[in-house]
Design a protein around this motif. Structure first.
Motif, short mmCIF file in Angstrom:
data_model
loop_
_atom_site.label_atom_id
_atom_site.label_comp_id
_atom_site.label_asym_id
_atom_site.label_seq_id
_atom_site.Cartn_x
_atom_site.Cartn_y
_atom_site.Cartn_z
N ASP A 184 0.85 -1.19 0.00
CA ASP A 184 0.00 0.00 0.00
C ASP A 184 0.88 1.24 0.00
OD1 ASP A 184 -2.59 -1.28 0.20
OD2 ASP A 184 -2.01 -1.82 2.26
N PRO A 185 0.57 2.25 -0.83
CA PRO A 185 1.33 3.51 -0.80
C PRO A 185 1.04 4.27 0.49
CG PRO A 185 -0.53 3.72 -2.28
CD PRO A 185 -0.51 2.30 -1.86
N HIS A 186 2.07 4.95 1.00
CA HIS A 186 1.90 5.69 2.25
C HIS A 186 1.64 7.17 2.01
CE1 HIS A 186 2.27 6.45 6.51
NE2 HIS A 186 3.22 7.36 6.29
N THR A 187 1.99 7.67 0.85
CA THR A 187 1.77 9.08 0.50
C THR A 187 1.06 9.14 -0.84
OG1 THR A 187 3.91 9.25 -0.62
CG2 THR A 187 3.87 9.75 1.75
N PRO A 188 0.49 10.31 -1.18
CA PRO A 188 -0.15 10.40 -2.50
C PRO A 188 0.80 10.12 -3.65
CG PRO A 188 -0.81 12.25 -1.10
CD PRO A 188 0.27 11.53 -0.38
N PHE A 189 2.08 10.36 -3.47
CA PHE A 189 3.04 10.09 -4.53
C PHE A 189 3.71 8.72 -4.36
CE2 PHE A 189 2.87 14.68 -3.95
CZ PHE A 189 2.52 15.11 -5.22
N GLY A 190 3.21 7.95 -3.41
CA GLY A 190 3.81 6.63 -3.18
C GLY A 190 3.54 5.66 -4.30
N SER A 191 2.51 5.89 -5.09
CA SER A 191 2.18 4.95 -6.16
C SER A 191 3.22 4.91 -7.25
CB SER A 191 0.81 5.31 -6.76
OG SER A 191 0.83 6.65 -7.26
N VAL A 192 4.14 5.88 -7.29
CA VAL A 192 5.18 5.87 -8.32
C VAL A 192 6.29 4.90 -7.96
CG1 VAL A 192 4.66 8.25 -8.95
CG2 VAL A 192 6.47 7.78 -7.27
N ALA A 193 6.30 4.38 -6.70
CA ALA A 193 7.39 3.51 -6.25
C ALA A 193 7.19 2.10 -6.78
CB ALA A 193 7.46 3.51 -4.73
N LEU A 194 8.33 1.43 -7.00
CA LEU A 194 8.33 0.01 -7.32
C LEU A 194 8.75 -0.75 -6.05
CD1 LEU A 194 10.05 -0.01 -10.84
CD2 LEU A 194 7.62 -0.33 -10.30
N ALA A 195 7.91 -1.66 -5.60
CA ALA A 195 8.17 -2.40 -4.36
C ALA A 195 8.71 -3.78 -4.69
CB ALA A 195 6.89 -2.49 -3.54
N ASP A 196 9.70 -4.20 -3.91
CA ASP A 196 10.35 -5.49 -4.15
C ASP A 196 10.08 -6.45 -2.99
OD1 ASP A 196 11.43 -4.60 -6.52
OD2 ASP A 196 13.39 -4.09 -5.63
N TRP A 197 9.76 -7.72 -3.36
CA TRP A 197 9.80 -8.85 -2.42
C TRP A 197 11.05 -9.64 -2.83
CZ3 TRP A 197 6.14 -8.96 1.41
CH2 TRP A 197 4.96 -8.24 1.23
N ALA A 198 12.20 -9.23 -2.34
CA ALA A 198 13.47 -9.84 -2.77
C ALA A 198 13.66 -11.18 -2.06
CB ALA A 198 14.63 -8.91 -2.45
N LYS A 199 14.32 -12.13 -2.78
CA LYS A 199 14.56 -13.49 -2.27
C LYS A 199 13.27 -14.08 -1.68
CE LYS A 199 18.46 -14.64 -0.50
NZ LYS A 199 19.65 -14.80 0.34
N SER A 200 12.18 -13.91 -2.41
CA SER A 200 10.86 -14.33 -1.96
C SER A 200 10.70 -15.83 -2.20
CB SER A 200 9.80 -13.55 -2.77
OG SER A 200 8.51 -13.91 -2.36
N VAL A 201 10.52 -16.62 -1.08
CA VAL A 201 10.40 -18.07 -1.17
C VAL A 201 9.29 -18.58 -0.25
CG1 VAL A 201 12.84 -18.43 -1.76
CG2 VAL A 201 12.15 -18.40 0.65
N ILE A 202 8.73 -19.75 -0.63
CA ILE A 202 7.71 -20.43 0.17
C ILE A 202 8.26 -21.80 0.54
CG2 ILE A 202 5.36 -21.32 0.22
CD1 ILE A 202 4.62 -19.25 -1.90
#
Length: 249
Positions: A228-246
């Motif tokens: 979820d973006p935290h600021t109105p301009f947060g939607s421009v960010a790219l979020a990473d789930w790095a080394k994501s494993v199950i």
């Protein structure tokens, strides 16, 4: 006395038969008169002592209660005859149980390699196509200048649903804003098991180091990765789930 004296004279004279003149009787001697003394006046008798008060009758003691009869001693039972001591049986060796096979090693599934459910065989974790946002499965990404070998990247507002299709134990990753954002944006990461919140990050800004993610998946059939973006301009960010494993069994 006169007669006796005459008899004695007659014997001395031989008894010639002549009468002996009787001696004249002498007048009786006169007993001198002793003046009669009057009897002494008896001393006055002391007054009679008062009649003694009869002592009070002592209470007749009650006869003591008869002592209870002594209980008759119970006959002492004879001790039972000792049981014959069984002969010790030599211990028999217990059968050794077969060794328990170790649990199968956990299978680790990288999220950047998962198939979509439309094309999978539903025997391992798969991304649910109709309920997931855009997902970039990558090799090589960086957060705050630190490289990671694999992971997935999403937009600042996104939700990716993964069906586990088997018993799984945990989800692990490193969450942060990708360096491609050039330090812009602020987001928050969350992990849900079915509809239960399992883990949530603090607000992550561009340029912040990644935070480790660990969520227990025991008893869950699906997980959902939410950003979820935290600021109105947060939607421009790219979020990473790095080394994501199950991790599954």
């Amino acid at each position: 006395a006169v007669a006796v004296a005459a008899g004695v004279v007659f014997a001395l004279t031989g008894g010639d038969g002549k009468p002996v003149a009787k001696p004249e009787a002498e007048p009786p001697a006169v007993v001198p008169m002793v003046p009669h003394k009057p009897p002494p006046t008896p001393a006055p008798k002391p007054p009679a002592p008062p009649a003694p008060v009869p002592p009070r009758a002592k209470p007749v003691p009650r006869p003591p209660k008869p002592a209870p009869p002594e209980p008759r001693p119970k006959p002492v039972p004879k001790p039972p005859a000792p049981k014959p001591v069984p002969k010790p049986t030599p211990p028999q060796p217990k059968p050794t149980p077969p060794p328990v096979p170790p649990p199968p090693p956990a299978t680790v599934y990288q999220v950047n390699r998962l198939q979509y459910g439309t094309f999978g065989d539903h025997t391992k974790p798969e991304v649910r196509l109709g309920s997931s946002s855009w997902l970039w499965q990558r090799w090589g990404l960086a957060i705050d200048g630190k490289p990671y070998g694999h992971g997935v990247t999403v937009h600042a507002r996104s939700a990716v649903t993964i069906d586990l299709n088997r018993k799984c134990s945990s989800y692990d990753a490193f969450a942060g804003v990708d360096d491609l954002t050039l330090g812009l944006g602020a987001v928050r990461f969350s992990v849900y098991g079915d509809r239960t919140l399992l883990w949530r990050s603090p607000v992550m800004h561009g340029g912040d180091p990644a935070v480790p993610v660990h969520a227990d998946l025991t008893g869950h059939r699906a997980i959902r990765l939410v950003v979820d973006p935290h600021t109105p301009f947060g939607s421009v960010a790219l979020a990473d789930w790095a080394k994501s494993v199950i991790n599954c069994r």
